[in-house]
Scaffold this active site. Sequence first.
Site, PDB file in Angstrom:
ATOM      1  CG  HIS A 210      -0.258   0.328   2.488  1.00 57.48           C
ATOM      2  ND1 HIS A 210       0.500  -0.601   3.149  1.00 57.48           N
ATOM      3  CD2 HIS A 210      -0.177   1.467   3.217  1.00 57.48           C
ATOM      4  CE1 HIS A 210       1.003  -0.064   4.239  1.00 57.48           C
ATOM      5  NE2 HIS A 210       0.620   1.200   4.308  1.00 57.48           N
TER       6      HIS A 210
HETATM    7  C1  UD1 Z   1      -2.139   5.517   5.932  1.00 50.69           C
HETATM    8  C2  UD1 Z   1      -0.820   5.976   6.517  1.00 50.69           C
HETATM    9  C3  UD1 Z   1       0.218   4.875   6.396  1.00 50.69           C
HETATM   10  C4  UD1 Z   1      -0.287   3.581   6.995  1.00 50.69           C
HETATM   11  C5  UD1 Z   1      -1.603   3.229   6.337  1.00 50.69           C
HETATM   12  C6  UD1 Z   1      -2.167   1.945   6.899  1.00 50.69           C
HETATM   13  C7  UD1 Z   1      -0.264   8.375   6.307  1.00 50.69           C
HETATM   14  C8  UD1 Z   1       0.619   9.329   5.623  1.00 50.69           C
HETATM   15  N1  UD1 Z   1      -0.282   7.135   5.803  1.00 50.69           N
HETATM   16  O1  UD1 Z   1      -1.946   5.340   4.535  1.00 50.69           O
HETATM   17  O2  UD1 Z   1       1.385   5.253   7.093  1.00 50.69           O
HETATM   18  O3  UD1 Z   1       0.656   2.558   6.786  1.00 50.69           O
HETATM   19  O4  UD1 Z   1      -2.520   4.302   6.558  1.00 50.69           O
HETATM   20  O5  UD1 Z   1      -3.335   1.577   6.264  1.00 50.69           O
HETATM   21  O6  UD1 Z   1      -0.923   8.717   7.265  1.00 50.69           O
HETATM   22  N2  UD1 Z   1      -9.664   4.627   2.511  1.00 50.69           N
HETATM   23  C9  UD1 Z   1     -10.798   3.832   2.553  1.00 50.69           C
HETATM   24  N3  UD1 Z   1     -11.274   3.459   3.772  1.00 50.69           N
HETATM   25  C10 UD1 Z   1     -10.677   3.852   4.923  1.00 50.69           C
HETATM   26  C11 UD1 Z   1      -9.522   4.631   4.849  1.00 50.69           C
HETATM   27  C12 UD1 Z   1      -9.024   5.004   3.636  1.00 50.69           C
HETATM   28  O7  UD1 Z   1     -11.364   3.477   1.524  1.00 50.69           O
HETATM   29  O8  UD1 Z   1     -11.150   3.499   6.020  1.00 50.69           O
HETATM   30  C13 UD1 Z   1      -9.107   5.066   1.224  1.00 50.69           C
HETATM   31  C14 UD1 Z   1      -8.998   6.568   1.150  1.00 50.69           C
HETATM   32  O9  UD1 Z   1     -10.135   7.144   0.649  1.00 50.69           O
HETATM   33  C15 UD1 Z   1      -7.817   6.776   0.242  1.00 50.69           C
HETATM   34  C16 UD1 Z   1      -6.954   5.582   0.528  1.00 50.69           C
HETATM   35  O10 UD1 Z   1      -7.778   4.604   1.153  1.00 50.69           O
HETATM   36  O11 UD1 Z   1      -8.175   6.714  -1.103  1.00 50.69           O
HETATM   37  C17 UD1 Z   1      -5.752   5.915   1.346  1.00 50.69           C
HETATM   38  O12 UD1 Z   1      -6.094   6.366   2.673  1.00 50.69           O
HETATM   39  P1  UD1 Z   1      -5.147   7.402   3.475  1.00 50.69           P
HETATM   40  O13 UD1 Z   1      -5.655   7.565   4.850  1.00 50.69           O
HETATM   41  O14 UD1 Z   1      -4.958   8.618   2.674  1.00 50.69           O
HETATM   42  O15 UD1 Z   1      -3.698   6.761   3.531  1.00 50.69           O
HETATM   43  P2  UD1 Z   1      -3.184   5.244   3.526  1.00 50.69           P
HETATM   44  O16 UD1 Z   1      -2.625   4.957   2.194  1.00 50.69           O
HETATM   45  O17 UD1 Z   1      -4.208   4.308   4.078  1.00 50.69           O
END
Ligand code: UD1
Length: 388
Positions: A210
């Site tokens: 990821h």
């Molecule tokens: C975040 C953390 C990363 C951690 C990871 C674990 C930062 C910079 N990154 O990255 O260190 O390893 O979490 O998972 O804080 N989304 C969903 N459902 C959710 C949450 C997110 O669909 O419950 C989607 C969001 O809309 C987005 C993507 O997942 O498109 C990424 O979510 P985001 O919170 O931006 O960062 P992660 O890549 O999850």
Amino acid sequence: MLPSKVRIAFIAGTRPNFMKVAPLLRELPNWPQFTGDLIHTGQHSSPEMSDSFFEDLEIPEPDVNLGVSGGTHSQQTAEVMLRLEPVLEQRQPDLVLVVGDVNSSLAATLVAAKMHIPVAHVEAGLRSFDRRMPEEINRIVTDAVSDYLFTSEPSGQENLLAEGCPASRIFFVGNVMIDTLLRYREKASRSQVLERIGVRPRHYAAVTLHRPSNVDEPAQLRALLGVLEKLSERLPVVFPVHPRTRNRLPAVLPGAPALILTDPMRYLDFIRLIGGARLVLTDSGGVQEETTILGVPCLTLRENTERPVTIEQGTNRLAGTDPEQILDAAFSALEGGRPQVRPPELWDGMASRRIFHVLANIFSGSDRARPRGQLTHSDRSGITEPSE
Ligand code: UD1
């Protein structure tokens, strides 16, 4: 009159944060001088990334949910800051405790530091020395303005000292994520996830991917999926797909893949999955630590790691991001036997208790919130029983 309790605001926002606050919240009632609020920023909010972890890890309902989700890094960070400030204003905690290195941890640290509320950072000092990783920026800034730095492995202390952090602020306590793993390992072994997926213990590889550097660039994601497809000619490859990766998959994986793709798993199922695997391939930080304790060979699909102890003492190997190199490393790992487990120092299930012991020393006496940085030598001593 009874002295008032020291109020801690525990901040959690993402999936890996929940495993880290769970053992601290479980330890809290053993220390009558402390009380706490759990503040969920909402960074991860979908049932698969949040609710199921609260259930599996028996975490109480958050006292506050800031409801911040999605957006760019700056939007996410700024929004958490904007919404957290009035909550801290109202609740008046004596300490804000943040875990890990995600945007929510950074945002909460900045708000608290500006409000002159002491900050404790759990999992401090880890460094990949790669500033293109968003988490590296978060780690550096969080550590720079935190008052109490709780480290999980020796590199944490070395890095903090090298950056000029006073030794009196650093406390080597062990790894709270491993507190959770050791507590739930037995329960996870009863998960039926392998039967549901249709794989046999030790006869499959498990994958997580990821990191933006691996999944945001279509060419890189396509190359890594190519490696996994080749590996799947040797043994089944189970890949629970993180939402960030899921959003990008359709563009690079048009046909039916040979891989076993699943939704993100709940905690107990995931621990069963990686614990039963012949080999794990990952770009996650936490999985490098968990496989070290579970004794499962782990290939980290990155050029660096902020958790060197998992390589020095654990089962982790840096395989890089080059497809040929990864395949070579995977095939030679499949030839090798099961590695010896040498748990890193203080990864023993007691890290949360040590943290409270230190906090109890810091906040002992009538001056509840001692001035920043004024720690005594006894704050650094070993673990004792909680006060009655
Ligand atoms: C975040 C953390 C990363 C951690 C990871 C674990 C930062 C910079 N990154 O990255 O260190 O390893 O979490 O998972 O804080 N989304 C969903 N459902 C959710 C949450 C997110 O669909 O419950 C989607 C969001 O809309 C987005 C993507 O997942 O498109 C990424 O979510 P985001 O919170 O931006 O960062 P992660 O890549 O999850």
